[in-house]
Design a protein around this motif. Sequence first.
Motif, PDB file in Angstrom:
ATOM      1  N   ASP A 198       0.826  -1.208   0.000  1.00 40.66           N
ATOM      2  CA  ASP A 198       0.000   0.000   0.000  1.00 40.66           C
ATOM      3  C   ASP A 198       0.861   1.258   0.000  1.00 40.66           C
ATOM      4  O   ASP A 198       0.543   2.237  -0.686  1.00 40.66           O
ATOM      5  N   THR A 220      -8.021   0.786  -6.970  1.00 37.09           N
ATOM      6  CA  THR A 220      -8.036  -0.014  -5.753  1.00 37.09           C
ATOM      7  C   THR A 220      -9.283  -0.899  -5.749  1.00 37.09           C
ATOM      8  O   THR A 220     -10.390  -0.408  -5.933  1.00 37.09           O
ATOM      9  N   ARG A 222     -11.262  -2.915  -3.318  1.00 41.07           N
ATOM     10  CA  ARG A 222     -11.381  -3.035  -1.882  1.00 41.07           C
ATOM     11  C   ARG A 222     -11.430  -4.491  -1.423  1.00 41.07           C
ATOM     12  O   ARG A 222     -12.181  -5.299  -1.944  1.00 41.07           O
ATOM     13  N   GLY A 223     -10.572  -4.814  -0.465  1.00 39.72           N
ATOM     14  CA  GLY A 223     -10.528  -6.158   0.089  1.00 39.72           C
ATOM     15  C   GLY A 223      -9.743  -7.149  -0.757  1.00 39.72           C
ATOM     16  O   GLY A 223      -9.591  -8.311  -0.352  1.00 39.72           O
ATOM     17  N   TYR A 226      -5.007  -4.389  -6.232  1.00 44.43           N
ATOM     18  CA  TYR A 226      -4.911  -3.275  -7.152  1.00 44.43           C
ATOM     19  C   TYR A 226      -4.937  -3.763  -8.614  1.00 44.43           C
ATOM     20  O   TYR A 226      -4.566  -4.885  -8.904  1.00 44.43           O
TER      21      TYR A 226
END
Length: 229
Positions: A198, A220, A222-223, A226
């Motif tokens: 990150d 991004t 999420r969870g 990328y």
Amino acid sequence: MTARPSVLVVEDEAPQREVLVYNLEAEGYDVRQATSGGAALDLAREDHPDLVLLDWMLPEVSGIEVCRRLKAAAETRAIPVIMISARSEEVDRVRGLEIGADDYMVKPYSVVELMARIRTQLRRVRPASMGERLEFEDVVVDTAGHRVFRASGELHLGPTEFRLLTTLMERPGRVWSRDQLLDRVWGRDIYVDSRTVDVHVGRLRKALRSSGEANDPIRTVRGVGYALG
């Protein structure tokens, strides 16, 4: 430098396997080995190699069945498979290609030719490792010259951000998990906390927008991780 391309060698005959491993390592590849079809499937799912060299005749699960399963699964479908076989009949070659093999070589084969075919397949899936120029929208990466350009000019990236960008640009649209990026960018044998990904993605984003571009090409998920685009 970009992480070395990884090759999974699946061959149950030790002399044949040793020759392949020796020549692949001499070419600079990261080599994994399996001596059965079952072990090959497990390693392919766990390590996600860049290419599989697959013998037809294997214990437990045949090479042709290993190839079929690899190409049927979403997580391994894109891995190039070069099948190696003593079966020289056209019907066998056609069967291998129809089941999903990307190339087919008959024993005995020329090691020089095999290495050339491996480079051809890797150029398709790992262009950065083969010195190819990468482009996505207005971002251009000259992997040989280690330079990055965006519409407004040249960008200056650190070595880790450069490896991260080339990885994302090799497969636009693919979602990479943090663990996958750790393996590809930092290497399997180096322990780095996943949060480090990150941090470096943040640095890469800042560099990509350093010349005033409003568009952030990194997405991004999420969870998960990328993706580019």
